[in-house]
Design a protein around this motif. Structure first.
Motif, PDB file in Angstrom:
ATOM      1  N   ALA A  15      26.641 -18.800 -60.869  1.00 17.54           N
ATOM      2  CA  ALA A  15      26.903 -18.845 -59.430  1.00 17.54           C
ATOM      3  C   ALA A  15      27.850 -20.000 -59.110  1.00 17.54           C
ATOM      4  CB  ALA A  15      25.602 -19.014 -58.673  1.00 17.54           C
ATOM      5  N   ASP A  16      28.686 -19.754 -58.135  1.00 14.70           N
ATOM      6  CA  ASP A  16      29.617 -20.775 -57.673  1.00 14.70           C
ATOM      7  C   ASP A  16      28.916 -21.600 -56.602  1.00 14.70           C
ATOM      8  OD1 ASP A  16      31.845 -22.284 -57.194  1.00 14.70           O
ATOM      9  OD2 ASP A  16      32.846 -20.780 -55.963  1.00 14.70           O
ATOM     10  N   CYS A  74      33.969 -35.397 -64.814  1.00 11.98           N
ATOM     11  CA  CYS A  74      34.162 -34.719 -63.521  1.00 11.98           C
ATOM     12  C   CYS A  74      35.511 -34.018 -63.471  1.00 11.98           C
ATOM     13  CB  CYS A  74      34.038 -35.709 -62.371  1.00 11.98           C
ATOM     14  SG  CYS A  74      32.355 -36.198 -61.989  1.00 11.98           S
ATOM     15  N   LEU A  75      36.532 -34.658 -64.015  1.00 15.14           N
ATOM     16  CA  LEU A  75      37.860 -34.049 -64.034  1.00 15.14           C
ATOM     17  C   LEU A  75      37.883 -32.801 -64.909  1.00 15.14           C
ATOM     18  CD1 LEU A  75      40.828 -34.201 -63.186  1.00 15.14           C
ATOM     19  CD2 LEU A  75      41.232 -35.581 -65.230  1.00 15.14           C
ATOM     20  N   VAL A  76      37.304 -32.883 -66.099  1.00 21.97           N
ATOM     21  CA  VAL A  76      37.257 -31.723 -66.998  1.00 21.97           C
ATOM     22  C   VAL A  76      36.453 -30.594 -66.362  1.00 21.97           C
ATOM     23  CG1 VAL A  76      36.363 -30.911 -69.219  1.00 21.97           C
ATOM     24  CG2 VAL A  76      37.688 -33.018 -69.102  1.00 21.97           C
ATOM     25  N   ALA A  77      35.308 -30.929 -65.778  1.00 21.46           N
ATOM     26  CA  ALA A  77      34.480 -29.910 -65.126  1.00 21.46           C
ATOM     27  C   ALA A  77      35.230 -29.246 -63.976  1.00 21.46           C
ATOM     28  CB  ALA A  77      33.181 -30.528 -64.626  1.00 21.46           C
ATOM     29  N   ALA A  78      35.985 -30.037 -63.219  1.00 20.73           N
ATOM     30  CA  ALA A  78      36.753 -29.470 -62.113  1.00 20.73           C
ATOM     31  C   ALA A  78      37.844 -28.537 -62.623  1.00 20.73           C
ATOM     32  CB  ALA A  78      37.347 -30.587 -61.264  1.00 20.73           C
ATOM     33  N   LEU A  79      38.524 -28.921 -63.684  1.00 22.08           N
ATOM     34  CA  LEU A  79      39.592 -28.069 -64.218  1.00 22.08           C
ATOM     35  C   LEU A  79      39.045 -26.791 -64.843  1.00 22.08           C
ATOM     36  CD1 LEU A  79      41.946 -30.797 -65.723  1.00 22.08           C
ATOM     37  CD2 LEU A  79      42.192 -29.539 -63.578  1.00 22.08           C
ATOM     38  N   CYS A  83      39.748 -22.900 -63.606  1.00 17.28           N
ATOM     39  CA  CYS A  83      40.156 -21.779 -64.475  1.00 17.28           C
ATOM     40  C   CYS A  83      39.217 -20.585 -64.317  1.00 17.28           C
ATOM     41  CB  CYS A  83      40.187 -22.225 -65.934  1.00 17.28           C
ATOM     42  SG  CYS A  83      41.499 -23.395 -66.283  1.00 17.28           S
ATOM     43  N   ARG A  84      37.950 -20.858 -64.027  1.00 14.75           N
ATOM     44  CA  ARG A  84      36.974 -19.779 -63.841  1.00 14.75           C
ATOM     45  C   ARG A  84      36.915 -19.291 -62.391  1.00 14.75           C
ATOM     46  NH1 ARG A  84      31.770 -21.945 -67.276  1.00 14.75           N
ATOM     47  NH2 ARG A  84      32.746 -21.839 -69.315  1.00 14.75           N
ATOM     48  N   ARG A  85      37.738 -19.860 -61.548  1.00 16.42           N
ATOM     49  CA  ARG A  85      37.792 -19.517 -60.125  1.00 16.42           C
ATOM     50  C   ARG A  85      36.450 -19.758 -59.430  1.00 16.42           C
ATOM     51  NH1 ARG A  85      41.714 -14.273 -59.888  1.00 16.42           N
ATOM     52  NH2 ARG A  85      43.419 -15.262 -60.982  1.00 16.42           N
ATOM     53  N   GLN A  86      35.874 -20.859 -59.741  1.00 20.77           N
ATOM     54  CA  GLN A  86      34.647 -21.289 -59.073  1.00 20.77           C
ATOM     55  C   GLN A  86      35.027 -22.511 -58.236  1.00 20.77           C
ATOM     56  OE1 GLN A  86      32.218 -21.912 -62.504  1.00 20.77           O
ATOM     57  NE2 GLN A  86      31.446 -19.802 -62.474  1.00 20.77           N
ATOM     58  N   PHE A  87      35.422 -22.231 -57.026  1.00 18.47           N
ATOM     59  CA  PHE A  87      36.052 -23.251 -56.207  1.00 18.47           C
ATOM     60  C   PHE A  87      35.085 -24.308 -55.685  1.00 18.47           C
ATOM     61  CE2 PHE A  87      38.866 -19.549 -55.984  1.00 18.47           C
ATOM     62  CZ  PHE A  87      39.972 -20.128 -56.604  1.00 18.47           C
TER      63      PHE A  87
END
Length: 190
Positions: A15-16, A74-79, A83-87
């Motif tokens: 879930a996003d 946090c940066l890696v998780a955000a990127l 990529c997974r389109r979980q905004f």
């Protein structure tokens, strides 16, 4: 009856949602590291124990390393979330980065968190009597140097009582800031 591929996608795909825990942990990390740095500005070397030496040499660098790791995570998780389109997860990662930096910089820069301010407020009557009839005097001087001797400059803090405004006076190796009432703090680096 076979499931459609969209339904299967929804079951497998996480879930996003907002990752509030990431932001809270970041806030705590930033706050703890900044408080530790502020505490070393008040803890004198003369009365130092092995604990102060440990905190000065290893504790603060390790806390900073943890904060840098958290920022990178946090940066890696955000990127990855992008990529997974979980905004929402992506936004949580970037908000986590901002929260870490904001908490750290707020505590380091805000005068409210200065231990010298609270020392003066809580002990004002004794400090006033020590100042006596002097118009300007150094009440207390502490060596709060950190790091290895010879590599880092010596850091001495003077608590000054002055009836005239000496706030903002700077020289090549010192600066003065107003604390409370007629009390000022002068940081000297040699």
């Amino acid at each position: 009856m076979a499931m459609k591929s969209e339904e299967t996608d929804m079951l497998i795909r996480p879930a996003d949602t907002w990752r509030v825990g990431r932001m809270a942990i970041g806030a705590v990390l930033g706050f703890v590291c900044a408080i530790a740095i502020r505490a070393l500005d008040f803890w004198p070397v003369e009365r130092a124990s092995d604990l102060r030496a440990f905190v000065g040499l290893l504790g603060i660098p390790l806390l900073l390393l943890v904060i840098l790791t958290a920022l990178l995570a946090c940066l890696v998780a955000a990127l990855v979330s992008l990529c997974r389109r979980q905004f929402r997860r992506m936004a949580s990662g970037f908000v986590g980065i901002a929260v870490i930096l904001l908490c750290f910089l707020t505590v380091v820069r805000a005068p409210l968190f200065d231990p010298w301010l609270w020392y003066v407020i809580l002990d004002k009557s004794r400090l006033d009597t020590e100042a006596g009839a002097y118009k300007q005097t150094i009440i207390e001087e502490r060596d709060v140097s950190t790091g290895l001797a010879g590599l880092n400059p010596a850091h001495v803090i003077d608590l000054i009582y002055s009836e005239s405004n000496i706030d903002g006076q700077k020289t090549s190796n010192s600066s003065t800031t107003h604390l409370y009432g007629n009390f000022y703090r002068r940081d000297e680096f040699d």
